[in-house]
Design a protein around this motif. Structure first.
Motif, PDB file in Angstrom:
ATOM      1  N   GLY A   1      44.628  38.593  31.202  1.00  0.00           N
ATOM      2  CA  GLY A   1      43.506  38.798  30.299  1.00  0.00           C
ATOM      3  C   GLY A   1      43.174  37.594  29.434  1.00  0.00           C
ATOM      4  N   ASP A   2      42.164  37.807  28.590  1.00  0.00           N
ATOM      5  CA  ASP A   2      41.689  36.738  27.710  1.00  0.00           C
ATOM      6  C   ASP A   2      42.741  36.295  26.702  1.00  0.00           C
ATOM      7  N   SER A   3      43.516  37.245  26.175  1.00  0.00           N
ATOM      8  CA  SER A   3      44.522  36.866  25.177  1.00  0.00           C
ATOM      9  C   SER A   3      45.583  35.958  25.798  1.00  0.00           C
TER      10      SER A   3
ATOM     11  N   ARG B   1      45.031  33.821  28.264  1.00  0.00           N
ATOM     12  CA  ARG B   1      44.387  32.504  28.403  1.00  0.00           C
ATOM     13  C   ARG B   1      44.303  31.786  27.056  1.00  0.00           C
ATOM     14  N   GLN B   2      43.969  32.530  26.011  1.00  0.00           N
ATOM     15  CA  GLN B   2      43.870  31.919  24.677  1.00  0.00           C
ATOM     16  C   GLN B   2      45.236  31.422  24.203  1.00  0.00           C
TER      17      GLN B   2
ATOM     18  N   SER C   1      46.140  28.261  26.031  1.00  0.00           N
ATOM     19  CA  SER C   1      45.368  27.129  25.491  1.00  0.00           C
ATOM     20  C   SER C   1      45.941  26.659  24.163  1.00  0.00           C
TER      21      SER C   1
END
Length: 191
Positions: free
Chosen positions: A160-162, A164-165, A168
Motif C-alpha cells: 500500500g501507499d503507507s 511506499r511512503q 521513501s
C-alpha cells in the motif's frame, strides 16, 4: 663461633578457588527466606542489565510491546554511539547492541507492532547511516542492514501507499545513500 641464621622460607600464596566459595554462598542463601531471595534477585537485576536479561531468558518472560520498544530504543543508541574524536577512522562499535536491535525488531514484528517497528527502523537508519558516514570503512553497514531487513519484509507484506511512503522516508534518512537501497527503492516504487 657465629651461629647460622635460618633462612626464612618465603611463603607462596595459594591460589584461591572460586568453587570453594560456592558452598558457602549456597549455605548462606539457604538461610534466607523466599521473600529475601526475591528481593536480592530484584536488587541485582535492577543494577545489572545483563543479569536482568539472563533472568528474563531463563524464566521465559514474555515482554509486553512497550518494554520491547524501550529496549530497542536503548539498543539503537548503544549500537550507533561513537566518539566524535574517532571521525574517519575504523572505530569500535557495539556489535552486541546491533544484535539486540535485530532481535528486538523481530520480536516486535511477531507481536504485530509493525508501525512501532517502522518508527524504530527510521531512528536506526538516521543514526546508523550517520555512524557509517563518520567511520572510515563503514564496517557496521552489514549489521544495520541485518536489523532493517525484517522490518522491510514486514512492511512489504502490508503493501500500500503507507509502505511506499515509509520506504521513501527511509531513503531520505539514509545519509550515505546505500543502506538497503535496492530493497527500499523497490518498495518505494522507484525502480
Amino acid at each position: 663461633m657465629a651461629k647460622k641464621r635460618k633462612k626464612a622460607l618465603r611463603k607462596v600464596p595459594r591460589k584461591r578457588s572460586v568453587t570453594g566459595r560456592l558452598p558457602l554462598i549456597e549455605k548462606a542463601l539457604k538461610k534466607r527466606t523466599k521473600a529475601d531471595l526475591i528481593k536480592l534477585v530484584i536488587e541485582w537485576a535492577t543494577n545489572n542489565a545483563d543479569f536482568s536479561r539472563a533472568l528474563e531468558t531463563e524464566l521465559k518472560i514474555q515482554q509486553p510491546a512497550d518494554v520491547v520498544i524501550a529496549d530497542i530504543d536503548a539498543a539503537i543508541y548503544r549500537a550507533t554511539d561513537f566518539d566524535d574524536r574517532d571521525l574517519n577512522h575504523n572505530f569500535d562499535y557495539d556489535y552486541d547492541a546491533y544484535e539486540d536491535v535485530k532481535r528486538g525488531l523481530e520480536k516486535l514484528i511477531k507481536l504485530g507492532q509493525i508501525e512501532e517497528a517502522q518508527t524504530l527502523a527510521l531512528l536506526l537508519m538516521k543514526y546508523g547511516s550517520y555512524q557509517v558516514e563518520c567511520s572510515d570503512e563503514g564496517m557496521m553497514t552489514d549489521d544495520i542492514e541485518a536489523c532493517l531487513k525484517p522490518v522491510i519484509r514486514a512492511v512489504k507484506a502490508l503493501g500500500g501507499d503507507s509502505a511506499r511512503q515509509w520506504a521513501s522516508t527511509m531513503l531520505l534518512k539514509d545519509s550515505v545513500g546505500f543502506i538497503c537501497e535496492k530493497e527500499l527503492k523497490r518498495l518505494a516504487g522507484h525502480t
